[in-house]
Motif scaffolding. Structure first.
Motif, PDB file in Angstrom:
ATOM      1  N   TYR A  21     -58.485 -37.248 -58.515  1.00  0.00           N
ATOM      2  CA  TYR A  21     -57.969 -35.935 -58.157  1.00  0.00           C
ATOM      3  C   TYR A  21     -57.540 -35.222 -59.442  1.00  0.00           C
ATOM      4  CZ  TYR A  21     -57.373 -37.570 -53.317  1.00  0.00           C
ATOM      5  OH  TYR A  21     -57.572 -38.051 -52.057  1.00  0.00           O
ATOM      6  N   ARG A  22     -57.678 -33.906 -59.435  1.00  0.00           N
ATOM      7  CA  ARG A  22     -57.158 -33.103 -60.535  1.00  0.00           C
ATOM      8  C   ARG A  22     -55.927 -32.348 -60.045  1.00  0.00           C
ATOM      9  NH1 ARG A  22     -60.272 -32.299 -64.966  1.00  0.00           N
ATOM     10  NH2 ARG A  22     -58.203 -31.730 -65.741  1.00  0.00           N
ATOM     11  N   LEU A  23     -54.822 -32.490 -60.752  1.00  0.00           N
ATOM     12  CA  LEU A  23     -53.600 -31.809 -60.348  1.00  0.00           C
ATOM     13  C   LEU A  23     -53.703 -30.301 -60.506  1.00  0.00           C
ATOM     14  CD1 LEU A  23     -50.844 -34.214 -61.726  1.00  0.00           C
ATOM     15  CD2 LEU A  23     -51.815 -34.086 -59.438  1.00  0.00           C
ATOM     16  N   VAL A  24     -54.611 -29.834 -61.375  1.00  0.00           N
ATOM     17  CA  VAL A  24     -54.777 -28.391 -61.541  1.00  0.00           C
ATOM     18  C   VAL A  24     -55.347 -27.750 -60.290  1.00  0.00           C
ATOM     19  CG1 VAL A  24     -55.014 -28.483 -64.043  1.00  0.00           C
ATOM     20  CG2 VAL A  24     -57.045 -28.772 -62.605  1.00  0.00           C
ATOM     21  N   ASP A  25     -55.837 -28.570 -59.354  1.00  0.00           N
ATOM     22  CA  ASP A  25     -56.398 -28.059 -58.113  1.00  0.00           C
ATOM     23  C   ASP A  25     -55.337 -27.402 -57.233  1.00  0.00           C
ATOM     24  OD1 ASP A  25     -57.041 -29.325 -55.012  1.00  0.00           O
ATOM     25  OD2 ASP A  25     -58.517 -28.032 -55.951  1.00  0.00           O
ATOM     26  N   LYS A  26     -54.093 -27.802 -57.376  1.00  0.00           N
ATOM     27  CA  LYS A  26     -52.947 -27.177 -56.707  1.00  0.00           C
ATOM     28  C   LYS A  26     -53.002 -27.259 -55.180  1.00  0.00           C
ATOM     29  CE  LYS A  26     -51.843 -23.928 -60.419  1.00  0.00           C
ATOM     30  NZ  LYS A  26     -51.638 -22.513 -60.779  1.00  0.00           N
ATOM     31  N   GLY A  27     -53.569 -28.292 -54.636  1.00  0.00           N
ATOM     32  CA  GLY A  27     -53.552 -28.465 -53.190  1.00  0.00           C
ATOM     33  C   GLY A  27     -52.162 -28.787 -52.684  1.00  0.00           C
ATOM     34  N   THR A  28     -51.893 -28.489 -51.409  1.00  0.00           N
ATOM     35  CA  THR A  28     -50.573 -28.789 -50.858  1.00  0.00           C
ATOM     36  C   THR A  28     -50.289 -30.282 -50.890  1.00  0.00           C
ATOM     37  OG1 THR A  28     -51.483 -28.838 -48.608  1.00  0.00           O
ATOM     38  CG2 THR A  28     -50.514 -26.779 -49.357  1.00  0.00           C
ATOM     39  N   SER A  29     -51.331 -31.103 -50.882  1.00  0.00           N
ATOM     40  CA  SER A  29     -51.103 -32.546 -50.944  1.00  0.00           C
ATOM     41  C   SER A  29     -50.591 -32.987 -52.308  1.00  0.00           C
ATOM     42  CB  SER A  29     -52.396 -33.303 -50.619  1.00  0.00           C
ATOM     43  OG  SER A  29     -53.293 -33.266 -51.692  1.00  0.00           O
ATOM     44  N   LYS A  30     -50.633 -32.092 -53.284  1.00  0.00           N
ATOM     45  CA  LYS A  30     -50.152 -32.400 -54.637  1.00  0.00           C
ATOM     46  C   LYS A  30     -48.835 -31.688 -54.959  1.00  0.00           C
ATOM     47  CE  LYS A  30     -54.987 -32.681 -55.930  1.00  0.00           C
ATOM     48  NZ  LYS A  30     -56.101 -31.982 -56.572  1.00  0.00           N
ATOM     49  N   TYR A  89     -62.122 -17.899 -48.978  1.00  0.00           N
ATOM     50  CA  TYR A  89     -61.097 -16.965 -48.537  1.00  0.00           C
ATOM     51  C   TYR A  89     -59.743 -17.464 -49.030  1.00  0.00           C
ATOM     52  CZ  TYR A  89     -61.751 -20.532 -44.941  1.00  0.00           C
ATOM     53  OH  TYR A  89     -61.951 -21.732 -44.296  1.00  0.00           O
ATOM     54  N   ARG A  90     -58.718 -16.764 -48.666  1.00  0.00           N
ATOM     55  CA  ARG A  90     -57.387 -17.028 -49.211  1.00  0.00           C
ATOM     56  C   ARG A  90     -56.884 -18.442 -48.893  1.00  0.00           C
ATOM     57  NH1 ARG A  90     -51.682 -13.806 -47.964  1.00  0.00           N
ATOM     58  NH2 ARG A  90     -50.333 -15.470 -48.732  1.00  0.00           N
ATOM     59  N   TYR A  91     -56.214 -19.035 -49.886  1.00  0.00           N
ATOM     60  CA  TYR A  91     -55.428 -20.243 -49.693  1.00  0.00           C
ATOM     61  C   TYR A  91     -53.953 -19.859 -49.553  1.00  0.00           C
ATOM     62  CZ  TYR A  91     -59.319 -23.271 -51.048  1.00  0.00           C
ATOM     63  OH  TYR A  91     -60.512 -23.930 -51.099  1.00  0.00           O
ATOM     64  N   TYR A  92     -53.177 -20.806 -49.039  1.00  0.00           N
ATOM     65  CA  TYR A  92     -51.741 -20.608 -48.897  1.00  0.00           C
ATOM     66  C   TYR A  92     -51.001 -21.780 -49.529  1.00  0.00           C
ATOM     67  CZ  TYR A  92     -53.044 -17.237 -45.246  1.00  0.00           C
ATOM     68  OH  TYR A  92     -53.581 -16.177 -44.557  1.00  0.00           O
ATOM     69  N   THR A  93     -49.820 -21.501 -50.057  1.00  0.00           N
ATOM     70  CA  THR A  93     -48.934 -22.589 -50.422  1.00  0.00           C
ATOM     71  C   THR A  93     -48.416 -23.213 -49.127  1.00  0.00           C
ATOM     72  OG1 THR A  93     -46.935 -21.235 -50.445  1.00  0.00           O
ATOM     73  CG2 THR A  93     -48.224 -21.337 -52.491  1.00  0.00           C
ATOM     74  N   ALA A 127     -52.877 -23.380 -53.198  1.00  0.00           N
ATOM     75  CA  ALA A 127     -52.793 -22.480 -54.334  1.00  0.00           C
ATOM     76  C   ALA A 127     -51.688 -21.468 -54.131  1.00  0.00           C
ATOM     77  CB  ALA A 127     -54.124 -21.760 -54.523  1.00  0.00           C
ATOM     78  N   GLU A 128     -51.171 -20.947 -55.230  1.00  0.00           N
ATOM     79  CA  GLU A 128     -50.193 -19.886 -55.137  1.00  0.00           C
ATOM     80  C   GLU A 128     -50.909 -18.606 -54.716  1.00  0.00           C
ATOM     81  OE1 GLU A 128     -46.995 -20.198 -55.434  1.00  0.00           O
ATOM     82  OE2 GLU A 128     -47.284 -22.330 -55.797  1.00  0.00           O
ATOM     83  N   ALA A 129     -50.269 -17.825 -53.879  1.00  0.00           N
ATOM     84  CA  ALA A 129     -50.820 -16.545 -53.475  1.00  0.00           C
ATOM     85  C   ALA A 129     -49.834 -15.457 -53.861  1.00  0.00           C
ATOM     86  CB  ALA A 129     -51.069 -16.527 -51.962  1.00  0.00           C
TER      87      ALA A 129
END
Length: 408
Positions: A268-277, A203-207, A55-57
């Motif tokens: 998978y949903r692209l809106v999930d914004k994982g680094t794998s996407k 907790y926080r995610y990171y790009t 996710a974007e932080a």
């Protein structure tokens, strides 16, 4: 080597030697944004299933150095662990997944790898295309699934690139187990960023590059990080400048199905914004599941779609994960060929147009991402970037190798 029921009387020699006797290296979950996780023991180890999260932080923490002439000690920080103080630069390291391992290779520290937590998802063949970059696979083959306390004691690394809450929620560790290894061997330093669909990750995610920056701080390799970040920014900007208008971009269905004869598909949903996407998001594709109530694959959601469900969505492009050790030709001769012969699957637009491709890695680091973005651009926009089987290169391999080798 202690077994799982024994706790040594004190820190190992390496802990004192590397960390100056300070074994409480930042609280176990110190400084956690939104809390450090429940700490409860849930899950049974099957959480290594396929899903994502990047996710974007809003801000990026950065490592700091003391005013001492040698730059030691210094600190680095990443949730859920918080701030960690290093009395020396880590030399030997172990990572759970290929994404964090790839970060350390990018920083020129690949020869310090002593083991990996999930060897099946660490793809090292991309390094073969980088002049002068060679990774010794023997530690990976000797220690391909590091996830027990006994293994951490045996390897005696200087840093563990693991999200400790992943160990708690996937492999039934307790917080006391994490504290034991942190205090008696070396700190944990990682965040599960490849997907964002696990409820325990509060907790926080990171790009990708935010996490990479923190890993660079932990290894005191700021210059290499900045060189990679500059190369990446320029590469992405160039690719994006060549994309067709949004209305002319394909709808994409991203899925996992590891068999050669797929009958059902995990979504998978692209809106999930994982680094794998990351590559798909950077390339501006439309999620074919937009407007549906289909949830993202996660350790708690294992729902699958059959071919009839797929026909209702009927995406322009289908991206299938679980086949990254196949060549494009091998994939087409197995998975796509089976779908073309399937009585229902053959009715899918993507199948009829031959637009079914490998879906990329679950765990990608900065080197992986360059190759995966190049491949994805060719898969999605062959008229602009050339066929996926073509030889056109969209980024400079030599420049990547130079950064890894310290020629900045």
């Amino acid at each position: 080597m202690p077994n799982g029921d024994e706790t040594p009387d004190g820190p190992t020699r390496r802990a004192f030697a590397k960390y100056g006797g300070t074994v409480a290296l930042g609280g176990l979950f110190a400084g956690c944004a939104g809390g450090g996780g429940s700490g409860g023991v849930s899950g049974s180890g099957n959480g290594t299933g396929n899903g994502d999260g990047d996710a974007e932080a809003n801000s990026t923490e950065s490592g700091t150095e003391s005013e001492e002439s040698d730059g030691l000690p210094y600190t680095a920080a990443m949730e859920p662990v918080g701030e960690v103080t290093f009395e020396a630069v880590p030399e030997q390291w172990v990572a759970y997944d290929g994404g964090f391992a790839d970060m350390v290779v990018a920083l020129g520290k690949g020869d310090g790898l002593v083991g990996i937590g999930n060897a099946d998802r660490y793809y090292t063949y991309v390094y073969d295309e980088l002049p002068g970059v060679d990774i010794d696979r023997s530690p990976i083959e000797a220690h391909p699934d590091v996830r027990t306390k006994e293994q951490f004691y045996e390897l005696d690394a200087d840093i563990h690139l693991y999200d400790p809450q992943m160990l708690i929620n996937w492999f039934d560790w307790g917080e006391d187990d994490v504290a034991e290894i942190r205090d008696n061997v070396a700190p944990f330093f990682g965040n599960l960023i490849f997907r964002r669909s696990d409820e325990w990750h509060d907790y926080r995610y990171y790009t990708l590059y935010e996490a990479f920056e923190q890993v660079a701080a932990a290894f005191d390799e700021r210059e290499r990080y900045e060189a990679f970040a500059e190369l990446h920014e320029s590469f992405i900007a160039d690719v994006q400048s060549r994309l067709p208008a949004a209305d002319d971009r394909p709808s994409v269905f991203l899925t996992f199905e590891g068999t050669n004869e797929p009958e059902t598909f995990s979504p998978y949903r692209l809106v999930d914004k994982g680094t794998s996407k990351k590559q798909w998001l950077d390339l501006g594709v439309t999620d074919a599941l937009t407007g549906t109530n289909i949830e993202n694959l996660s350790s708690t959601n294992r729902g699958e779609l059959d071919y009839e469900n797929m026909l209702e969505v009927d995406p322009d492009v289908i991206l299938v994960r679980g086949h990254e050790r196949k060549s494009p030709t091998e994939f087409r001769d197995t998975v796509l060929a089976y779908m073309e012969d399937h009585p229902v699957g053959s009715e899918l637009t993507a199948v009829q147009n031959g637009r079914v491709y490998r879906g990329g890695y679950l765990n990608q680091g900065p080197i992986h991402n360059l190759f995966l973005t190049e491949r994805a651009a060719k898969q999605l926009y062959p008229d602009e970037f050339g066929p996926v089987t073509g030889d056109e290169e969209l980024f400079d391999r030599q420049r990547v190798a130079d950064i890894i080798n310290g020629e900045l």
